[in-house]
Design an enzyme around this catalytic site. Sequence first.
Site, PDB file in Angstrom:
ATOM      1  N   HIS A  13       0.870  -1.198   0.000  1.00  0.00           N
ATOM      2  CA  HIS A  13       0.000   0.000   0.000  1.00  0.00           C
ATOM      3  C   HIS A  13       0.894   1.230   0.000  1.00  0.00           C
ATOM      4  CE1 HIS A  13      -3.870   2.116   1.335  1.00  0.00           C
ATOM      5  NE2 HIS A  13      -2.963   3.066   1.168  1.00  0.00           N
ATOM      6  N   HIS A  15       1.644   5.319  -1.748  1.00  0.00           N
ATOM      7  CA  HIS A  15       1.276   6.486  -2.564  1.00  0.00           C
ATOM      8  C   HIS A  15       2.551   7.043  -3.185  1.00  0.00           C
ATOM      9  CE1 HIS A  15      -2.828   6.593  -0.962  1.00  0.00           C
ATOM     10  NE2 HIS A  15      -2.247   6.127   0.143  1.00  0.00           N
ATOM     11  N   LEU A  16       2.599   7.060  -4.512  1.00  0.00           N
ATOM     12  CA  LEU A  16       3.798   7.568  -5.201  1.00  0.00           C
ATOM     13  C   LEU A  16       3.575   8.907  -5.876  1.00  0.00           C
ATOM     14  CD1 LEU A  16       5.478   4.472  -6.908  1.00  0.00           C
ATOM     15  CD2 LEU A  16       6.347   5.829  -4.994  1.00  0.00           C
ATOM     16  N   ARG A  17       2.321   9.381  -5.900  1.00  0.00           N
ATOM     17  CA  ARG A  17       2.008  10.641  -6.602  1.00  0.00           C
ATOM     18  C   ARG A  17       2.434  10.529  -8.071  1.00  0.00           C
ATOM     19  NH1 ARG A  17      -1.014  10.732  -2.238  1.00  0.00           N
ATOM     20  NH2 ARG A  17      -0.119  11.736  -0.428  1.00  0.00           N
ATOM     21  N   LYS A 100      -9.642  -0.159  -5.698  1.00  0.00           N
ATOM     22  CA  LYS A 100      -9.658   0.500  -4.394  1.00  0.00           C
ATOM     23  C   LYS A 100     -10.970   1.231  -4.160  1.00  0.00           C
ATOM     24  CE  LYS A 100      -7.707   2.092  -0.618  1.00  0.00           C
ATOM     25  NZ  LYS A 100      -6.684   3.114  -0.438  1.00  0.00           N
ATOM     26  N   HIS A 137     -10.628   1.348   1.814  1.00  0.00           N
ATOM     27  CA  HIS A 137     -10.353   2.345   2.848  1.00  0.00           C
ATOM     28  C   HIS A 137     -11.556   2.225   3.781  1.00  0.00           C
ATOM     29  CE1 HIS A 137      -8.736   6.253   4.408  1.00  0.00           C
ATOM     30  NE2 HIS A 137      -9.883   6.147   5.018  1.00  0.00           N
ATOM     31  N   HIS A 175      -4.733  -0.510   5.727  1.00  0.00           N
ATOM     32  CA  HIS A 175      -4.234   0.283   6.856  1.00  0.00           C
ATOM     33  C   HIS A 175      -5.177   0.255   8.067  1.00  0.00           C
ATOM     34  CE1 HIS A 175      -6.832   3.156   4.868  1.00  0.00           C
ATOM     35  NE2 HIS A 175      -5.952   3.523   3.989  1.00  0.00           N
ATOM     36  N   LEU A 224      -4.855   9.454   7.818  1.00  0.00           N
ATOM     37  CA  LEU A 224      -6.173   8.826   7.881  1.00  0.00           C
ATOM     38  C   LEU A 224      -6.057   7.362   7.463  1.00  0.00           C
ATOM     39  CD1 LEU A 224      -8.349  11.711   6.451  1.00  0.00           C
ATOM     40  CD2 LEU A 224      -8.425  10.786   8.778  1.00  0.00           C
ATOM     41  N   ASP A 252       1.421   2.640   3.561  1.00  0.00           N
ATOM     42  CA  ASP A 252       0.578   3.831   3.379  1.00  0.00           C
ATOM     43  C   ASP A 252       1.427   5.097   3.463  1.00  0.00           C
ATOM     44  OD1 ASP A 252      -1.708   5.281   2.821  1.00  0.00           O
ATOM     45  OD2 ASP A 252      -2.381   5.347   4.907  1.00  0.00           O
ATOM     46  N   ALA A 268      -3.645  15.025   5.226  1.00  0.00           N
ATOM     47  CA  ALA A 268      -3.489  13.747   5.933  1.00  0.00           C
ATOM     48  C   ALA A 268      -2.482  12.881   5.207  1.00  0.00           C
ATOM     49  CB  ALA A 268      -4.830  13.029   5.993  1.00  0.00           C
TER      50      ALA A 268
HETATM   51  C1  NCD Z   1      -3.390   9.172   1.903  1.00  0.00           C
HETATM   52  C2  NCD Z   1      -2.868  10.168   0.866  1.00  0.00           C
HETATM   53  O1  NCD Z   1      -2.336  11.219   1.251  1.00  0.00           O
HETATM   54  O2  NCD Z   1      -2.977   9.877  -0.335  1.00  0.00           O
HETATM   55  N1  NCD Z   1      -3.443   9.820   3.191  1.00  0.00           N
HETATM   56  C3  NCD Z   1      -3.399   9.215   4.403  1.00  0.00           C
HETATM   57  O3  NCD Z   1      -3.572   9.908   5.408  1.00  0.00           O
HETATM   58  N2  NCD Z   1      -3.188   7.934   4.536  1.00  0.00           N
HETATM   59  C4  NCD Z   1      -4.708   8.628   1.485  1.00  0.00           C
HETATM   60  C5  NCD Z   1      -5.116   7.397   2.263  1.00  0.00           C
HETATM   61  O4  NCD Z   1      -4.551   6.328   2.110  1.00  0.00           O
HETATM   62  O5  NCD Z   1      -6.062   7.490   3.077  1.00  0.00           O
HETATM   63 ZN    ZN Z   2      -3.249   5.100   1.522  1.00  0.00          ZN
END
Ligand code: NCD
Ligand code: ZN
Length: 349
Positions: A13, A15-17, A100, A137, A175, A224, A252, A268
């Site tokens: 899990h 996030h790479l943007r 997702k 989520h 998560h 989150l 995450d 977040a």
């Molecule tokens: C994540 C994000 O910034 O993309 N933020 C987070 O607080 N975990 C989104 C997510 O996985 O809820």
């Molecule tokens: Zn996430």
Amino acid sequence: MNKITITRPDDWHLHLRDGDVLPDLVSHTARQFTRALVMPNLRPPVTQVAQALSYRSRIQEAAITAGYPDFQALMTLYLTDMTLPSEIEKAKEAGIMGVKLYPAGATTNSDAGVTDLNKCDSTIAKMAELDMPLLVHGEVTHSVIDIFDREAAFIEQVLEPLRKKHPKLRVVFEHITTKQAADYVSQANTKDYGEIAATITAHHLLYNRNAIFMGGIRPHYYCLPVLKREEHRQALLAAATSDSTRFFLGTDSAPHAQHLKEHACGCAGCFTAAQAIELYAQAFASVGKLQQLEKFASLNGPHFYGLPVNQSMITIEKIPQKIPLSYPMGQDLIVPLNAGESLEWSILG
Ligand code: NCD
Ligand code: ZN
């Protein structure tokens, strides 16, 4: 135990943007992990297979630029009220690993998320039929439900009815942050219903909600689902270090530019990718369970997703390191969780 050698882990899990930040972000993850399951909450979200495939090629190019040509990005699609069953067929053929579910408004970039799961019924039925996992989520978003209770409410109001309605659907509860979620996943009936697993972040294993308010408000500990009480942290740590095969590593790691975290309405997300496996090692070692790390970090995830485990190994040793105050991220800076503090573990080599 001062040293451990384990099968090279994967991050299930991440996030790479997108865009010019990719080489910086990919390099942190690829240093430790062979594969990462990349979340689709870009702007606009990755709702179509064609978008996921072009996103994947941008990530793979960034991995080459960053000097990690063997890194593998595994892709997900973002479920909306409009996702068609035919998109799931295409996704399966294209090797997309999961779809997702973001309840609309639940987290960063979730405004295109699902407003009513009933609208997705035929699409979810197709996922169950084709064995495409649903990654959730797991928080309800009604304003009357307290933010600390949103995950527990999701289990009763959404997850359990969904699994009953689609008894073949396989689910990853992403998560998880509560005892209720850990108990639900470890005790779930998977004889009559589809398999269920959960990812757990390093920060939810290491911190309780006091971390957000220690001596002042600390935006880099805000994510989150939000950190919970100590009893929940302990339940997560017990689940992650148990013999259950249903729990696996998902950082995450969710980078946001420093000025957007340190803000009147801070984003977040905690950035943990740079020291991820060392943070998990610290959590496992804190309860004398380092020997359980390999299952959680390297074996259970591939088993759930039906992929081979990695061939190479990494060694983590009890050598202290200091976490930098920030890292470059394209034109911006990102502040990691624990910035400036010391961590007891390091990767060798
Ligand atoms: C994540 C994000 O910034 O993309 N933020 C987070 O607080 N975990 C989104 C997510 O996985 O809820
Ligand atoms: Zn996430």
